[in-house]
Design a protein around this motif. Structure first.
Motif, PDB file in Angstrom:
ATOM      1  N   GLU A 151      30.787  64.930  46.039  1.00  0.00           N
ATOM      2  CA  GLU A 151      32.120  64.504  45.819  1.00  0.00           C
ATOM      3  C   GLU A 151      33.328  65.030  46.490  1.00  0.00           C
ATOM      4  O   GLU A 151      34.277  64.507  46.717  1.00  0.00           O
ATOM      5  N   SER A 152      33.003  66.551  46.440  1.00  0.00           N
ATOM      6  CA  SER A 152      34.078  67.272  47.208  1.00  0.00           C
ATOM      7  C   SER A 152      34.217  67.151  48.549  1.00  0.00           C
ATOM      8  O   SER A 152      35.414  67.369  49.406  1.00  0.00           O
ATOM      9  N   THR A 153      33.013  66.953  49.368  1.00  0.00           N
ATOM     10  CA  THR A 153      32.891  66.547  50.793  1.00  0.00           C
ATOM     11  C   THR A 153      32.834  65.291  51.262  1.00  0.00           C
ATOM     12  O   THR A 153      33.040  64.753  52.463  1.00  0.00           O
ATOM     13  N   GLY A 154      32.161  64.379  50.346  1.00  0.00           N
ATOM     14  CA  GLY A 154      31.893  63.093  50.651  1.00  0.00           C
ATOM     15  C   GLY A 154      30.704  62.926  51.433  1.00  0.00           C
ATOM     16  O   GLY A 154      30.209  61.635  51.867  1.00  0.00           O
ATOM     17  N   LYS A 155      29.886  63.960  51.663  1.00  0.00           N
ATOM     18  CA  LYS A 155      28.746  63.938  52.515  1.00  0.00           C
ATOM     19  C   LYS A 155      27.653  63.477  51.562  1.00  0.00           C
ATOM     20  O   LYS A 155      27.719  63.755  50.558  1.00  0.00           O
ATOM     21  N   ILE A 156      26.780  62.791  52.325  1.00  0.00           N
ATOM     22  CA  ILE A 156      25.627  61.902  51.604  1.00  0.00           C
ATOM     23  C   ILE A 156      24.328  62.657  52.048  1.00  0.00           C
ATOM     24  O   ILE A 156      24.033  62.874  53.305  1.00  0.00           O
ATOM     25  N   TYR A 157      23.556  63.009  51.285  1.00  0.00           N
ATOM     26  CA  TYR A 157      22.222  63.257  51.300  1.00  0.00           C
ATOM     27  C   TYR A 157      21.224  62.559  50.921  1.00  0.00           C
ATOM     28  O   TYR A 157      21.292  61.886  49.887  1.00  0.00           O
ATOM     29  N   TYR A 158      20.364  62.488  51.948  1.00  0.00           N
ATOM     30  CA  TYR A 158      19.105  61.272  51.556  1.00  0.00           C
ATOM     31  C   TYR A 158      17.902  62.135  51.400  1.00  0.00           C
ATOM     32  O   TYR A 158      17.651  62.969  51.899  1.00  0.00           O
ATOM     33  N   ALA A 159      17.096  61.487  50.358  1.00  0.00           N
ATOM     34  CA  ALA A 159      15.730  62.325  49.887  1.00  0.00           C
ATOM     35  C   ALA A 159      14.758  61.130  49.634  1.00  0.00           C
ATOM     36  O   ALA A 159      14.886  60.279  49.275  1.00  0.00           O
ATOM     37  N   CYS A 160      13.628  61.734  49.469  1.00  0.00           N
ATOM     38  CA  CYS A 160      12.396  61.055  49.214  1.00  0.00           C
ATOM     39  C   CYS A 160      11.898  61.510  47.763  1.00  0.00           C
ATOM     40  O   CYS A 160      11.630  62.998  47.853  1.00  0.00           O
ATOM     41  N   VAL A 161      11.891  61.007  46.585  1.00  0.00           N
ATOM     42  CA  VAL A 161      11.341  61.583  45.511  1.00  0.00           C
ATOM     43  C   VAL A 161      10.069  61.273  45.138  1.00  0.00           C
ATOM     44  O   VAL A 161       9.827  60.096  45.202  1.00  0.00           O
ATOM     45  N   ILE A 162       9.297  62.275  44.703  1.00  0.00           N
ATOM     46  CA  ILE A 162       7.906  61.943  44.078  1.00  0.00           C
ATOM     47  C   ILE A 162       7.869  62.329  42.453  1.00  0.00           C
ATOM     48  O   ILE A 162       8.332  63.248  42.194  1.00  0.00           O
ATOM     49  N   ALA A 163       7.530  61.437  41.806  1.00  0.00           N
ATOM     50  CA  ALA A 163       7.272  61.786  40.304  1.00  0.00           C
ATOM     51  C   ALA A 163       5.934  62.137  40.013  1.00  0.00           C
ATOM     52  O   ALA A 163       4.992  61.865  40.922  1.00  0.00           O
ATOM     53  N   ASP A 164       5.880  62.942  39.205  1.00  0.00           N
ATOM     54  CA  ASP A 164       4.322  63.449  38.514  1.00  0.00           C
ATOM     55  C   ASP A 164       3.545  62.138  38.118  1.00  0.00           C
ATOM     56  O   ASP A 164       4.262  61.087  37.699  1.00  0.00           O
ATOM     57  N   ALA A 165       2.536  62.432  37.713  1.00  0.00           N
ATOM     58  CA  ALA A 165       1.425  61.526  37.173  1.00  0.00           C
ATOM     59  C   ALA A 165       1.998  60.639  35.637  1.00  0.00           C
ATOM     60  O   ALA A 165       1.816  59.611  35.663  1.00  0.00           O
ATOM     61  N   THR A 166       2.660  61.292  35.131  1.00  0.00           N
ATOM     62  CA  THR A 166       3.401  61.013  33.756  1.00  0.00           C
ATOM     63  C   THR A 166       4.742  60.434  34.123  1.00  0.00           C
ATOM     64  O   THR A 166       5.229  59.572  33.134  1.00  0.00           O
ATOM     65  N   ALA A 167       5.213  60.350  35.121  1.00  0.00           N
ATOM     66  CA  ALA A 167       6.602  60.022  35.640  1.00  0.00           C
ATOM     67  C   ALA A 167       7.841  60.454  34.825  1.00  0.00           C
ATOM     68  O   ALA A 167       8.619  60.060  34.704  1.00  0.00           O
ATOM     69  N   CYS A 168       7.498  61.541  34.065  1.00  0.00           N
ATOM     70  CA  CYS A 168       8.362  62.108  33.334  1.00  0.00           C
ATOM     71  C   CYS A 168       9.238  63.383  34.163  1.00  0.00           C
ATOM     72  O   CYS A 168      10.433  63.543  33.677  1.00  0.00           O
ATOM     73  N   CYS A 169       8.855  63.835  35.286  1.00  0.00           N
ATOM     74  CA  CYS A 169       9.387  64.661  36.218  1.00  0.00           C
ATOM     75  C   CYS A 169       9.275  64.067  37.533  1.00  0.00           C
ATOM     76  O   CYS A 169       8.304  63.599  37.721  1.00  0.00           O
ATOM     77  N   SER A 170      10.165  64.827  38.212  1.00  0.00           N
ATOM     78  CA  SER A 170      10.305  64.347  39.781  1.00  0.00           C
ATOM     79  C   SER A 170      10.718  65.387  40.363  1.00  0.00           C
ATOM     80  O   SER A 170      11.419  66.338  39.987  1.00  0.00           O
ATOM     81  N   GLN A 171      10.267  65.502  41.965  1.00  0.00           N
ATOM     82  CA  GLN A 171      10.674  66.308  42.857  1.00  0.00           C
ATOM     83  C   GLN A 171      10.935  65.755  43.925  1.00  0.00           C
ATOM     84  O   GLN A 171      10.399  64.748  44.449  1.00  0.00           O
ATOM     85  N   GLY A 172      12.028  66.086  44.809  1.00  0.00           N
ATOM     86  CA  GLY A 172      12.598  65.401  46.090  1.00  0.00           C
ATOM     87  C   GLY A 172      12.768  66.344  47.243  1.00  0.00           C
ATOM     88  O   GLY A 172      12.963  67.383  47.085  1.00  0.00           O
TER      89      GLY A 172
END
Length: 199
Positions: free
Chosen positions: A130-151
């Motif tokens: 929000e401070s710079t207006g820059k947009i970051y794009y990511a590929c997010v992966i969830a674990d087997a239980t879909a309770c946690c994710s890493q991108g």
């Protein structure tokens, strides 16, 4: 005497006519036989020419098909070889638990992955500063239980603009790029640079 002369002339005329008719008939038969023979030879020649043309066309089609098939096989082999040769870490071939663990390792020990080509599959996500207006794009992966994710952030190679050139948020994507780190605001971040994306 006069009658004898007339009969002789008549007989000679009849004989001449008979001979002429016989000769004419023989000529007609010879001409007919010659014409039939020529027509038969022409038909045979035409048939042979047609068979030769058909054989040549069939051979040409077969050769073209063989070349096309060979080119397609070569292209597939080249693409497969290039894909295998350039990807160092293929996360798309791992289970969800293993993928999550591997991405976690990338975040914890990024120095082990710097310069490697990584291929991963996950959900498309963005983060806007929000401070710079820059947009970051990511590929997010969830674990087997879909309770946690890493991108992992990625930067596409080429000129792209959001949202026109990107998929919908949450859509599944496959990203391949070179793993690297950069610092921003005193914090070290990981990203896949020069990336290619398949949605």
């Amino acid at each position: 005497m006069k009658l004898k002369k007339i009969l002789s002339i008549f007989a000679a005329t009849l004989l001449t006519c008979s001979l002429l008719c016989a000769c004419s008939q023989g000529d007609f038969e010879s001409a007919g036989s010659a014409a039939d023979s020529t027509a038969a030879e022409t038909t045979t020649a035409e048939t042979t020419a047609a068979e030769t043309t058909t054989a040549e066309a069939t051979t040409a089609e077969a050769t073209t098909a063989e070349i096309t098939a060979a080119e397609a096989a070569t292209a597939e082999t080249t693409a497969a070889a290039a894909s295998t040769a350039t990807v160092d870490v293929d996360l798309t071939s791992l289970s969800s638990t293993m993928v999550y663990s591997e991405v976690y390792n990338m975040m914890i020990s990024p120095e082990d992955y710097i310069g490697k080509i990584v291929k991963m599959c996950g959900s498309f996500a963005i983060y806007e500063d929000e401070s710079t207006g820059k947009i970051y794009y990511a590929c997010v992966i969830a674990d087997a239980t879909a309770c946690c994710s890493q991108g992992i952030e990625f930067v596409l190679e080429g000129d792209y603009s959001y949202p026109a050139d990107y998929p919908e948020l949450g859509d599944e994507i496959t990203v391949t790029g070179e793993f690297e780190t950069y610092e921003e605001g005193g914090i070290t971040y990981c990203q896949l640079s020069g990336a290619a994306m398949e949605a």
